[in-house]
Design an enzyme around this catalytic site. Sequence first.
Site, mmCIF file in Angstrom:
data_model
loop_
_atom_site.group_PDB
_atom_site.id
_atom_site.type_symbol
_atom_site.label_atom_id
_atom_site.label_comp_id
_atom_site.label_asym_id
_atom_site.label_seq_id
_atom_site.Cartn_x
_atom_site.Cartn_y
_atom_site.Cartn_z
ATOM 1 N N SER A 17 -8.910 4.787 -5.110
ATOM 2 C CA SER A 17 -7.715 4.156 -5.675
ATOM 3 C C SER A 17 -7.100 3.143 -4.636
ATOM 4 C CB SER A 17 -6.874 5.197 -6.175
ATOM 5 O OG SER A 17 -6.293 5.985 -5.184
ATOM 6 N N HIS A 33 -4.195 0.282 7.837
ATOM 7 C CA HIS A 33 -4.882 0.155 6.686
ATOM 8 C C HIS A 33 -6.159 -0.245 6.614
ATOM 9 C CE1 HIS A 33 -4.320 -0.791 2.543
ATOM 10 N NE2 HIS A 33 -5.018 -2.023 2.566
ATOM 11 N N HIS A 57 -6.760 2.152 1.806
ATOM 12 C CA HIS A 57 -6.253 2.704 2.985
ATOM 13 C C HIS A 57 -7.147 4.239 3.418
ATOM 14 C CE1 HIS A 57 -2.852 3.245 5.786
ATOM 15 N NE2 HIS A 57 -3.353 4.541 5.928
ATOM 16 N N GLN A 96 -9.004 13.569 0.251
ATOM 17 C CA GLN A 96 -8.148 14.497 -0.608
ATOM 18 C C GLN A 96 -8.521 16.025 -0.378
ATOM 19 O OE1 GLN A 96 -7.391 13.719 -4.789
ATOM 20 N NE2 GLN A 96 -8.653 11.765 -4.686
ATOM 21 N N ASN A 134 -13.256 9.878 -1.444
ATOM 22 C CA ASN A 134 -13.976 9.000 -2.087
ATOM 23 C C ASN A 134 -13.768 7.574 -1.428
ATOM 24 O OD1 ASN A 134 -14.358 10.887 -4.457
ATOM 25 N ND2 ASN A 134 -12.443 10.413 -5.072
ATOM 26 N N CYS A 178 0.228 3.075 3.478
ATOM 27 C CA CYS A 178 0.839 2.806 4.776
ATOM 28 C C CYS A 178 2.010 3.258 5.446
ATOM 29 C CB CYS A 178 0.803 1.109 4.683
ATOM 30 S SG CYS A 178 -0.758 0.095 4.960
ATOM 31 N N CYS A 229 0.906 -1.152 0.077
ATOM 32 C CA CYS A 229 0.241 0.049 -0.161
ATOM 33 C C CYS A 229 0.736 1.156 0.074
ATOM 34 C CB CYS A 229 -0.997 0.076 1.182
ATOM 35 S SG CYS A 229 -1.820 1.382 1.377
ATOM 36 N N HIS A 283 -8.194 7.358 3.608
ATOM 37 C CA HIS A 283 -7.697 8.748 3.308
ATOM 38 C C HIS A 283 -8.846 9.550 2.520
ATOM 39 C CE1 HIS A 283 -7.782 6.449 -0.564
ATOM 40 N NE2 HIS A 283 -7.620 7.517 -1.082
HETATM 41 P P1 H2U Z 1 -8.346 8.653 -4.404
HETATM 42 O O1 H2U Z 1 -8.201 7.323 -3.819
HETATM 43 O O2 H2U Z 1 -9.485 9.366 -3.875
HETATM 44 O O3 H2U Z 1 -8.006 8.312 -5.651
HETATM 45 O O4 H2U Z 1 -7.013 9.494 -3.556
HETATM 46 C C1 H2U Z 1 -5.885 8.842 -3.615
HETATM 47 C C2 H2U Z 1 -5.095 9.884 -4.259
HETATM 48 O O5 H2U Z 1 -3.609 9.578 -3.926
HETATM 49 C C3 H2U Z 1 -4.972 9.807 -5.812
HETATM 50 O O6 H2U Z 1 -5.409 11.227 -6.126
HETATM 51 C C4 H2U Z 1 -2.778 9.824 -4.896
HETATM 52 C C5 H2U Z 1 -3.680 9.703 -6.262
HETATM 53 O O7 H2U Z 1 -2.920 10.713 -7.035
HETATM 54 N N1 H2U Z 1 -1.631 9.133 -4.688
HETATM 55 C C6 H2U Z 1 -0.402 9.581 -4.484
HETATM 56 O O8 H2U Z 1 -0.191 10.884 -4.576
HETATM 57 N N2 H2U Z 1 0.761 8.927 -4.799
HETATM 58 C C7 H2U Z 1 0.723 7.607 -4.546
HETATM 59 O O9 H2U Z 1 1.948 6.937 -4.489
HETATM 60 C C8 H2U Z 1 -0.572 6.567 -4.632
HETATM 61 C C9 H2U Z 1 -1.736 7.635 -4.909
HETATM 62 ZN ZN ZN Z 2 -2.058 1.029 3.784
#
Ligand code: H2U
Ligand code: ZN
Length: 348
Positions: free
Chosen positions: A162, A114, A165, A169, A154, A53, A50, A167
């Site tokens: 995506s 996580h 974990h 934005q 989201n 993490c 992840c 999180h």
């Molecule tokens: P979402 O799960 O809402 O997509 O948010 C995760 C964000 O984390 C996504 O915009 C960023 C992605 O660009 N991200 C990073 O900046 N670095 C990473 O290594 C993985 C994801």
């Molecule tokens: Zn994680």
Amino acid sequence: MSESLQYPHRRFNPLRRQWVLVSPHRTARPWQGEVNPTSGFSDVHYDPACYLCPGNTRAGGHLTPKYESVYVFDNDYAALLPDSPEPQRRDAPELLRADRERGRCRVLCFHPDHSLTLARMSVPDIRRVVDAWTEEYRTLGAEPDFRYVQIFENRGPMMGASNPHPHGQIWTTEHIPDEPQAETDSLRDYRATRGTCLLCDYAALETREKVRIVAQNDSFLAVVPWWAVWPFETLVLAKRHLRSLLDFTDAERDALAGILKQLTTRYDNLFETSFPYTMGFHQAPTDGDPHDEWHFHAHFYPPLLRSATVRKYMVGFEMLGMPQRDITPESAAERLQSLPETHFMDRR
Ligand code: H2U
Ligand code: ZN
């Protein structure tokens, strides 16, 4: 509720100044369409693969430190940049218009574990997230180039998250985006004509009518709004006229953490699943105006309709005509309100 509201009708959203078509009995129709896989809970507390993490290397090569509570960083794949140039196209400006849009994108890890979600975190842990949101709003909002700070989450693969974990934005932009701009105009016009706040008046009305209330505490009220579009959409309203996170007392920060826990727990309990949604805060733009018309609130837009696997699609008439919903906001509120306050995973 009046019997006549059991027939198709349309309802007005005074905040967005949009209509929604309500077709109460339509969920009785047969369903042979897509069934999505259930988004269950993970019992993996640390996933070496992840990006979010603690102690892991992210996709962009940056190291996520061994954080112990919350962790905020600049998105490695930011949709906005602080120094984008002015687009140079100048011919046919009415038809082929482009404006510069500068901004910043941040990612906020809610917790090092996580396996957690807001619904599964403790209120003191969520309070730390509220504090981080407040500091991000304060610092990004203080940057003179940026006029709006959009905080959102989201949740779940169905909503395009995506990564499981916990999180969210934060995006800040040079222009106020369309949704908060439309709300700013409605709040301002209402205040100019009535002398009161649209959402203070609406919160008082929902408190009197009671039928759309899902949960509440001393400082916040969660309702399925009269004009909800998504089946189990909710609006979390500050009971006091707070313009932004910066107006919160210490107790109100705790109360926001508390209502988020209550609401996400009820959502998970509805279909005994990790309930997907997009949620986010709308609050005063950071363009230098005091924005006394603004009233802090959160929108939760969850896609699920009938079960953990069958979602509502915004297609057809919704895309070409106007939004439409199948169950009344009152029946959605009644279902959410009647659910236990304890998370189903804690009852097993
Ligand atoms: P979402 O799960 O809402 O997509 O948010 C995760 C964000 O984390 C996504 O915009 C960023 C992605 O660009 N991200 C990073 O900046 N670095 C990473 O290594 C993985 C994801
Ligand atoms: Zn994680």
